[in-house]
Structure formats: structure tokens, C-alpha cells
Motif scaffolding. Structure first.
Motif, PDB file in Angstrom:
ATOM      1  N   ALA A 161       0.593  -0.798  -0.056  1.00 22.89           N
ATOM      2  CA  ALA A 161      -0.206  -0.402   0.270  1.00 22.89           C
ATOM      3  C   ALA A 161       0.845   1.201   0.065  1.00 22.89           C
ATOM      4  CB  ALA A 161      -0.450  -0.200   1.314  1.00 22.89           C
ATOM      5  N   LEU A 167       0.348   4.390  -3.370  1.00 17.96           N
ATOM      6  CA  LEU A 167       1.008   4.891  -2.710  1.00 17.96           C
ATOM      7  C   LEU A 167       1.814   5.875  -3.573  1.00 17.96           C
ATOM      8  CD1 LEU A 167      -2.288   7.274  -2.192  1.00 17.96           C
ATOM      9  CD2 LEU A 167      -0.987   6.601   0.316  1.00 17.96           C
ATOM     10  N   PRO A 218      -9.953   2.363  -1.791  1.00 17.87           N
ATOM     11  CA  PRO A 218      -9.770   3.598  -0.997  1.00 17.87           C
ATOM     12  C   PRO A 218      -9.715   4.567  -0.963  1.00 17.87           C
ATOM     13  CG  PRO A 218      -7.987   3.057  -2.387  1.00 17.87           C
ATOM     14  CD  PRO A 218      -9.087   2.593  -3.271  1.00 17.87           C
ATOM     15  N   PRO A 269      -0.643   5.309   4.275  1.00 14.83           N
ATOM     16  CA  PRO A 269      -2.241   4.216   4.753  1.00 14.83           C
ATOM     17  C   PRO A 269      -2.075   3.060   5.970  1.00 14.83           C
ATOM     18  CG  PRO A 269      -0.387   3.122   3.044  1.00 14.83           C
ATOM     19  CD  PRO A 269       0.208   4.232   3.696  1.00 14.83           C
ATOM     20  N   TRP A 309      -8.018   7.648   6.622  1.00 16.35           N
ATOM     21  CA  TRP A 309      -8.135   6.525   5.595  1.00 16.35           C
ATOM     22  C   TRP A 309      -9.279   5.525   6.431  1.00 16.35           C
ATOM     23  CZ3 TRP A 309      -7.023   6.786   1.034  1.00 16.35           C
ATOM     24  CH2 TRP A 309      -5.571   7.380  -0.069  1.00 16.35           C
ATOM     25  N   PRO A 327      -8.422   2.184   3.807  1.00 19.62           N
ATOM     26  CA  PRO A 327      -7.069   2.806   2.971  1.00 19.62           C
ATOM     27  C   PRO A 327      -6.960   1.550   1.935  1.00 19.62           C
ATOM     28  CG  PRO A 327      -6.533   1.004   5.028  1.00 19.62           C
ATOM     29  CD  PRO A 327      -7.886   1.497   5.049  1.00 19.62           C
TER      30      PRO A 327
END
Length: 162
Positions: free
Chosen positions: A9, A13, A69, A110, A119, A122
Motif C-alpha cells: 500500500a 500510494l 481507497p 496508509p 483513511w 486504506p
């Protein structure tokens, strides 16, 4: 297994940042939020929090599908849904803002909240995003519910935010 998901994650991101390594350092040791460019890997649909939270509840109804997300800005009272990039999409509604190419979005890591950003869902590192049609249906249903509960014009105006 959980740490592998968080690592994926973070990498997914951070890839949207101008400098992914600096992005990860800022998340770990800095203020905790980083500005990342929308429009390349994802766009964000930002809506007033009451509408967004209700729509997210609707999206959670399908036990076989985890929503994409979703970020909340507690100070601005906005919910942001991450969608596939679409430079020609037109999202219409009271307080609805489509954030795409040429725009920047502040995101926390995240794995934890940072300041006013948190989040709700997330990123999982797979690149999974909200499906526009499914999100649109959830927002329509949520909007209809809110129209019965309280007029949309009763939403407090927030001068800044997404």
C-alpha cells in the motif's frame, strides 16, 4: 501477511508522488502528509462528509466487495473516493468536486492518520479503486436518503478543503 499488505500500500500510494522516497520519509519522520498528484494513477471525488459516509456505508453492503481507497478530511468535513483517472468525467452534485490531472491531494500514509486526514478504507496496494458506476449509484442513493432526512442546503458551507 498484514505487514506485506501495508508495504504494498505504501509503495502504491508513494508511486504517485514526485519523489517516492522523499514521500515515504515524510510519512515516517515528517508531518505525516504528502502532496501527491492526482490524474496519473487515480482521481479523487470529494463530497461533503454526510453524503460520503452514507455512500460508503451503502458500498459496504456487498460482503464480497471491499470499497476502494477512501479518505476523510475531518477539518474540512469531506470524504474523498479514489477512482480511476478520467479527464473527461463530469460529476455533478451539491458540494461534489472531481480532482484530476493538474491537481494535488494531501494524503497520509496508509498505515496511520496524520493530522486531520485519515483513511476510512486504506489502499491495499493492489491498485484497486472505486468503480465509477457503483460509486455513482451509492451517491445517488445516499443523496436521496439525505434529502428525506434534511435538505442539502442545510449542509454547513466549508470555505476550503478539496
Amino acid at each position: 501477511m498484514q505487514s506485506v499488505m501495508w508495504k504494498q500500500a505504501v509503495e502504491w500510494l508513494a508511486a504517485a508522488a514526485t519523489d517516492p522516497q522523499e514521500c515515504k520519509r515524510e510519512w515516517d519522520y515528517g508531518a505525516g502528509t504528502v502532496l501527491v498528484e492526482a490524474g496519473r494513477y487515480w482521481d479523487v471525488l470529494s463530497v461533503p462528509d454526510r453524503l460520503g459516509l452514507l455512500a460508503l456505508d451503502i458500498l459496504w453492503r456487498d460482503p464480497l466487495k471491499v470499497p476502494g481507497p477512501t479518505l476523510v478530511d475531518c477539518a474540512a468535513r469531506r470524504v474523498g473516493f479514489f477512482l480511476p483517472p478520467d479527464p473527461v468525467s463530469e460529476w455533478v452534485g451539491f458540494g461534489v468536486r472531481h480532482v484530476g490531472r493538474g491537481s494535488w491531494v494531501a494524503v497520509p500514509p496508509p498505515y496511520r492518520p496524520a493530522g486531520r486526514l485519515e483513511w476510512l478504507v486504506p489502499p491495499d496496494g493492489t491498485g484497486a479503486l472505486h468503480t465509477p458506476g457503483t460509486l455513482e449509484s451509492a451517491l445517488r442513493e445516499a443523496s436521496g436518503t439525505l434529502a428525506v432526512l434534511a435538505p442539502v442546503s442545510a449542509e454547513p458551507a466549508v470555505p476550503d478543503g478539496w
